[in-house]
Design a protein around this motif. Structure first.
Motif, short mmCIF file in Angstrom:
data_model
loop_
_atom_site.label_atom_id
_atom_site.label_comp_id
_atom_site.label_asym_id
_atom_site.label_seq_id
_atom_site.Cartn_x
_atom_site.Cartn_y
_atom_site.Cartn_z
N GLU A 299 0.83 -1.21 0.00
CA GLU A 299 0.00 0.00 0.00
C GLU A 299 0.87 1.26 0.00
O GLU A 299 0.59 2.22 -0.74
CB GLU A 299 -0.94 0.00 1.21
CG GLU A 299 -2.01 -1.07 1.19
CD GLU A 299 -1.50 -2.46 1.51
OE1 GLU A 299 -2.18 -3.44 1.12
OE2 GLU A 299 -0.42 -2.58 2.13
N SER A 300 1.91 1.27 0.81
CA SER A 300 2.81 2.42 0.84
C SER A 300 3.53 2.60 -0.50
O SER A 300 3.72 3.71 -0.98
CB SER A 300 3.85 2.26 1.95
OG SER A 300 3.26 2.36 3.23
N MET A 301 3.93 1.49 -1.09
CA MET A 301 4.59 1.55 -2.40
C MET A 301 3.66 2.16 -3.44
O MET A 301 4.09 2.97 -4.28
CB MET A 301 5.00 0.15 -2.85
CG MET A 301 6.16 -0.44 -2.11
SD MET A 301 6.62 -2.00 -2.90
CE MET A 301 7.76 -2.64 -1.70
N GLU A 302 2.41 1.77 -3.41
CA GLU A 302 1.46 2.26 -4.40
C GLU A 302 1.20 3.75 -4.22
O GLU A 302 1.10 4.52 -5.18
CB GLU A 302 0.16 1.47 -4.32
CG GLU A 302 0.30 0.05 -4.86
CD GLU A 302 -0.91 -0.81 -4.60
OE1 GLU A 302 -1.79 -0.38 -3.81
OE2 GLU A 302 -1.00 -1.91 -5.17
N ILE B 10 -1.84 16.08 4.25
CA ILE B 10 -1.15 16.25 5.54
C ILE B 10 -0.30 17.54 5.54
O ILE B 10 0.64 17.67 6.33
CB ILE B 10 -0.29 15.02 5.90
CG1 ILE B 10 0.70 14.66 4.77
CG2 ILE B 10 -1.17 13.82 6.21
CD1 ILE B 10 1.63 13.50 5.11
N ASN B 11 -0.64 18.46 4.63
CA ASN B 11 -0.07 19.80 4.60
C ASN B 11 1.46 19.83 4.44
O ASN B 11 2.16 20.60 5.11
CB ASN B 11 -0.46 20.56 5.88
CG ASN B 11 -1.96 20.74 6.00
OD1 ASN B 11 -2.63 21.09 5.03
ND2 ASN B 11 -2.49 20.47 7.19
N ILE B 12 1.96 18.99 3.53
CA ILE B 12 3.38 18.99 3.22
C ILE B 12 3.64 19.98 2.09
O ILE B 12 2.88 20.02 1.11
CB ILE B 12 3.84 17.57 2.79
CG1 ILE B 12 3.59 16.56 3.93
CG2 ILE B 12 5.29 17.57 2.39
CD1 ILE B 12 4.29 16.86 5.22
N PRO B 13 4.66 20.82 2.19
CA PRO B 13 4.91 21.82 1.13
C PRO B 13 5.22 21.16 -0.22
O PRO B 13 6.07 20.27 -0.31
CB PRO B 13 6.13 22.59 1.66
CG PRO B 13 6.77 21.70 2.67
CD PRO B 13 5.67 20.90 3.28
N LEU B 14 4.51 21.60 -1.25
CA LEU B 14 4.67 21.07 -2.60
C LEU B 14 5.10 22.17 -3.55
O LEU B 14 4.75 23.34 -3.38
CB LEU B 14 3.36 20.46 -3.10
CG LEU B 14 2.77 19.29 -2.30
CD1 LEU B 14 1.42 18.89 -2.89
CD2 LEU B 14 3.71 18.10 -2.30
N ILE B 15 5.84 21.79 -4.58
CA ILE B 15 6.19 22.75 -5.63
C ILE B 15 4.89 23.18 -6.31
O ILE B 15 4.04 22.35 -6.62
CB ILE B 15 7.11 22.09 -6.67
CG1 ILE B 15 8.39 21.59 -6.00
CG2 ILE B 15 7.44 23.07 -7.80
CD1 ILE B 15 9.26 20.75 -6.90
N ILE C 136 5.82 12.89 7.08
CA ILE C 136 5.35 12.14 5.92
C ILE C 136 5.29 10.65 6.22
O ILE C 136 4.28 9.99 5.94
CB ILE C 136 6.28 12.41 4.71
CG1 ILE C 136 6.09 13.86 4.22
CG2 ILE C 136 6.00 11.43 3.57
CD1 ILE C 136 7.09 14.30 3.19
N SER C 137 6.35 10.09 6.78
CA SER C 137 6.34 8.65 7.08
C SER C 137 5.27 8.30 8.10
O SER C 137 4.60 7.28 8.02
CB SER C 137 7.72 8.18 7.55
OG SER C 137 8.15 8.91 8.69
N SER C 138 5.07 9.20 9.07
CA SER C 138 4.02 8.99 10.06
C SER C 138 2.64 9.14 9.43
O SER C 138 1.72 8.36 9.72
CB SER C 138 4.20 9.98 11.21
OG SER C 138 3.15 9.87 12.14
N GLY C 139 2.50 10.13 8.54
CA GLY C 139 1.21 10.42 7.94
C GLY C 139 0.68 9.31 7.06
O GLY C 139 -0.55 9.17 6.91
N ILE C 140 1.57 8.51 6.47
CA ILE C 140 1.11 7.39 5.63
C ILE C 140 1.30 6.05 6.34
O ILE C 140 1.17 4.99 5.71
CB ILE C 140 1.83 7.37 4.26
CG1 ILE C 140 3.33 7.15 4.43
CG2 ILE C 140 1.56 8.66 3.48
CD1 ILE C 140 4.06 6.90 3.11
#
Length: 497
Positions: free
Chosen positions: A115-118, A133-138, A269-273
């Protein structure tokens, strides 16, 4: 602790080859775990085929019949009695279908969940998840509508230059920089064609193209008990065609505040997924220190050794602990960086001839002599270098008390780690590391293109050639009259042929 692990995992099949197979094998030995390797018939004399506790032939054929053959690899694991499969990097390491087949077969996959890979394996999907999860994106477009009109309008709204990027891609394939509006349609069509050929999927996203960015990545590790840790950052800005060439840690671009922010974002990020195992969160950072999520590699990275050097951690061991269901044996505050480490990738190629691939028989592999220097290679004397596999021959990893020391060790060690008989990029790597911009930490993703003239070869003078030959012949005569003997060890500083 070891007995708890071996009760669950006492034998691991390594579904890979070369240096990464040997790397995993080393940790298995230290943990008292038996290793099983696989090889093609043409690799019988390669060290990964005979240094493990057991090895099995994959026969011959294209990759889909050998290293990418799910059923054959799982069957070998069962026959050998292996309890788990470690995929290394590349090949099947980020293949969610394979990971699911492994677990369905009653084996342990040493890596994240399918699931994480996908989620993270598709650039478009991962950005949608990061938004949640409000991570900054380009700034960019990753919507469903893939019509040319919609994508072009998005590019105009974002503002040129923009980057057209294949959603399912990697390694620079399906990626185009578009500098102005009138170039967009042609670049989009080209990127889509390449993406479809490479990945069977022509979905693209549009991003603001950040000029002269730094590529910063953070090593994360998560277990199944809610622990999500980072092992600090690596800078991978020296790249050629989006492929990393030189990596180092710590990054010269980060102060402690910025380092804390980027590492904590990776952990979020790792916690969020709800991630499990080893992963690398990659960021693009602009000149003002603004960083944006790029992608997450759900596997062990080629450059993981420099993290191991500065944190004194064995990341493969931690992967195995997590796969066995155990908790990570440390807390975040117990992980620190000491010194500086640099990794350079030694390829069988000719940088001075448009990076033409090189093949041939290796007459001799040189060994580094300095302390805290490591050569990870899957080749030994007499092995053939062919076009069948990736051209990376080895990774040279050097640790120093500070960056200057690491640079000095790298330059010296590159002279020692000869691969005689095959042309390599060793001299080119020396030119990169020796440049004033690199020494000053002025690195960015277009470093090689920007400083192409600075990195061009400089022909030795007649006096330099004569002095080098005289030194070699003199030392060879003193050490050993037989040129097939110990004189190999004195051949340093020469270009591979």
């Amino acid at each position: 602790m070891i007995s708890e692990i071996t009760k669950k995992i006492d034998k691991i099949l390594i579904a890979n080859r070369g240096e990464i197979a040997l790397r995993v094998m080393k940790t298995c030995r230290e943990m008292g775990i038996k290793s099983v390797t696989i090889y093609t018939e043409s690799e019988k004399t390669y060290p990964h085929s005979y240094l493990s506790d057991e090895s099995f032939s994959l026969g011959m054929g294209v990759l889909s019949e050998t290293y990418l053959n799910h059923e054959k690899i799982i069957e070998i694991a069962k026959v050998s009695g292996a309890k788990a499969i470690h995929p290394g990097y590349g090949f099947l390491s980020e293949n969610a279908t394979f990971a699911k087949k492994v677990t369905d077969a009653g084996l342990i996959f040493i890596g994240p969940t399918p699931e994480s890979m996908e989620i993270m394996g598709d650039k478009k999907t991962s950005k949608i998840e990061m938004e949640k999860i409000n991570i900054p994106l380009i700034p960019g477009y990753h919507g469903e509508d893939q019509s040319e009109a919609t994508l072009k309008n998005a590019a105009i709204e974002i503002g040129f230059p923009v980057l057209v990027k294949a959603s399912a891609g990697g390694g620079g394939k399906g990626m185009r920089v578009v500098w102005k509006e009138e170039e967009f349609s042609e670049s989009l069509a080209s990127a889509k064609r390449e993406a479809l050929n490479a990945f069977g999927d022509d979905i693209v996203l549009i991003e603001k193209f950040i000029q002269n960015p730094r590529h910063i990545e953070v090593q994360v590790m998560s277990d199944t008990h809610g622990n999500h840790l980072h092992f600090f950052e690596r800078e991978c800005s020296i790249q050629r065609r989006h492929q990393k060439v030189v990596e180092e840690t710590p990054s010269t671009a980060l102060d402690e505040t910025l380092r804390k922010s980027i590492c904590e974002t990776a952990v979020a990020i790792s916690s969020g997924i709800n991630y499990k195992g080893a992963g690398t969160v990659e960021f693009i950072m602009d000149a003002d220190g603004n960083f944006y999520f790029l992608e997450m590699n759900t596997r062990l990275q080629v450059e993981h050794p420099i993290t191991e050097m500065v944190t004194k951690s064995d990341l493969v061991r931690l992967q195995i602990l997590v796969a066995a269901g155990l908790s990570l044996p440390m807390k975040q505050e117990e992980i620190s960086q000491t010194g500086h480490a640099i990794e350079v990738r030694i390829y069988s190629e000719d940088p001075d001839n448009n990076f033409m691939p090189a093949i041939g028989k290796i007459g001799h592999v040189g060994s580094p002599t300095l302390n805290d220097v490591r050569l990870d290679s899957g080749y030994v004397d007499g092995n053939e270098v062919t076009i069948d596999f990736d051209p990376m021959l080895a990774k040279l990893i050097c640790w120093g008390v500070d960056r200057d020391s690491a640079i000095s060790k790298t330059l010296h060690s590159l002279d020692e780690v000869t691969f005689l008989g095959v042309k390599t990029n060793r001299d080119y790597l020396k030119r990169i590391v020796a440049t004033e911009p690199f020494r000053e930490g002025d690195t960015f993703t277009h470093f090689i293109e920007t400083y192409s003239e600075l990195l061009a070869p400089k022909e030795p003078t007649d006096d330099e050639i004569a002095a080098a030959i005289a030194t070699f012949l003199n030392s060879s005569a003193i050490k050993d009259e037989n040129l097939n003997g110990q004189s190999w060890n004195t051949l340093q500083g020469f270009r591979n042929i």
